[in-house]
Write an enzyme that holds these catalytic residues in place. Structure first.
Site, PDB file in Angstrom:
ATOM      1  N   ILE A  64       0.841  -1.195   0.000  1.00 36.76           N
ATOM      2  CA  ILE A  64       0.000   0.000   0.000  1.00 36.76           C
ATOM      3  C   ILE A  64       0.878   1.248   0.000  1.00 36.76           C
ATOM      4  O   ILE A  64       1.855   1.323   0.745  1.00 36.76           O
ATOM      5  CB  ILE A  64      -0.889   0.030   1.268  1.00 36.76           C
ATOM      6  CG1 ILE A  64      -1.748  -1.233   1.350  1.00 36.76           C
ATOM      7  CG2 ILE A  64      -1.739   1.293   1.324  1.00 36.76           C
ATOM      8  CD1 ILE A  64      -2.353  -1.465   2.729  1.00 36.76           C
ATOM      9  N   CYS A  65       0.494   2.236  -0.828  1.00 32.78           N
ATOM     10  CA  CYS A  65       1.118   3.557  -0.764  1.00 32.78           C
ATOM     11  C   CYS A  65       0.026   4.598  -0.991  1.00 32.78           C
ATOM     12  O   CYS A  65      -1.147   4.317  -0.766  1.00 32.78           O
ATOM     13  CB  CYS A  65       2.276   3.687  -1.756  1.00 32.78           C
ATOM     14  SG  CYS A  65       1.781   3.748  -3.485  1.00 32.78           S
ATOM     15  N   HIS A  66       0.388   5.783  -1.439  1.00 31.21           N
ATOM     16  CA  HIS A  66      -0.604   6.848  -1.608  1.00 31.21           C
ATOM     17  C   HIS A  66      -1.524   6.590  -2.799  1.00 31.21           C
ATOM     18  O   HIS A  66      -2.742   6.587  -2.661  1.00 31.21           O
ATOM     19  CB  HIS A  66       0.100   8.204  -1.746  1.00 31.21           C
ATOM     20  CG  HIS A  66      -0.829   9.371  -1.696  1.00 31.21           C
ATOM     21  ND1 HIS A  66      -0.477  10.605  -2.162  1.00 31.21           N
ATOM     22  CD2 HIS A  66      -2.100   9.505  -1.244  1.00 31.21           C
ATOM     23  CE1 HIS A  66      -1.491  11.448  -1.993  1.00 31.21           C
ATOM     24  NE2 HIS A  66      -2.490  10.799  -1.444  1.00 31.21           N
ATOM     25  N   GLY A  68      -0.528   4.051  -5.404  1.00 30.10           N
ATOM     26  CA  GLY A  68      -0.269   2.732  -5.966  1.00 30.10           C
ATOM     27  C   GLY A  68       1.025   2.572  -6.735  1.00 30.10           C
ATOM     28  O   GLY A  68       1.375   1.450  -7.104  1.00 30.10           O
ATOM     29  N   ILE A  93      -3.925   4.249  -0.815  1.00 32.98           N
ATOM     30  CA  ILE A  93      -4.727   4.684   0.332  1.00 32.98           C
ATOM     31  C   ILE A  93      -5.753   5.736  -0.095  1.00 32.98           C
ATOM     32  O   ILE A  93      -6.825   5.852   0.497  1.00 32.98           O
ATOM     33  CB  ILE A  93      -3.818   5.204   1.482  1.00 32.98           C
ATOM     34  CG1 ILE A  93      -4.573   5.267   2.807  1.00 32.98           C
ATOM     35  CG2 ILE A  93      -3.207   6.544   1.153  1.00 32.98           C
ATOM     36  CD1 ILE A  93      -4.781   3.927   3.451  1.00 32.98           C
TER      37      ILE A  93
END
Length: 107
Positions: A64-66, A68, A93
């Site tokens: 998971i990141c901001h 993708g 996210i």
């Protein structure tokens, strides 16, 4: 690498009949403090190579990141390292905040 939407991940996490994945959040600390999915583990992208031994190759891992992109890079690296059950959260996210948890702060 597999890809998963935010609603698909929410369904997976809600399914008690299915083992929960390890939620690997690869954003920076300030981003994680702003918002994160409950149960996520913070491991900023640049620390993953030094901390890879903390991950279980047998467990499903959702990166998971901001939005993708960073998580996709980490997922690809983990696969090259030998991990086989890796999924990237499409849209990151931000997608979770828009599609699953509208109360989650956005940045």
């Amino acid at each position: 690498m597999q890809h998963l939407t935010a609603p698909e991940l929410a369904d997976w996490l809600a399914d008690s009949g299915r083992p929960a994945p390890f939620l690997l959040d690869v954003r920076e600390g300030w981003e994680f403090e702003t918002c994160h999915i409950a149960g996520s583990t913070l491991m900023p992208m640049n620390t993953v190579p030094a901390r890879v031994n903390e991950l279980d190759e047998e467990t499903a891992i959702v990166c998971i990141c901001h939005h993708g992109a960073r998580s996709m890079q980490v997922a690809a690296w983990l696969e090259r390292y030998g991990f086989s059950n890796i999924t990237n959260l499409t849209g990151g996210i931000h997608a979770w905040a828009v599609q699953v948890d509208s109360a989650m702060p956005k940045y």
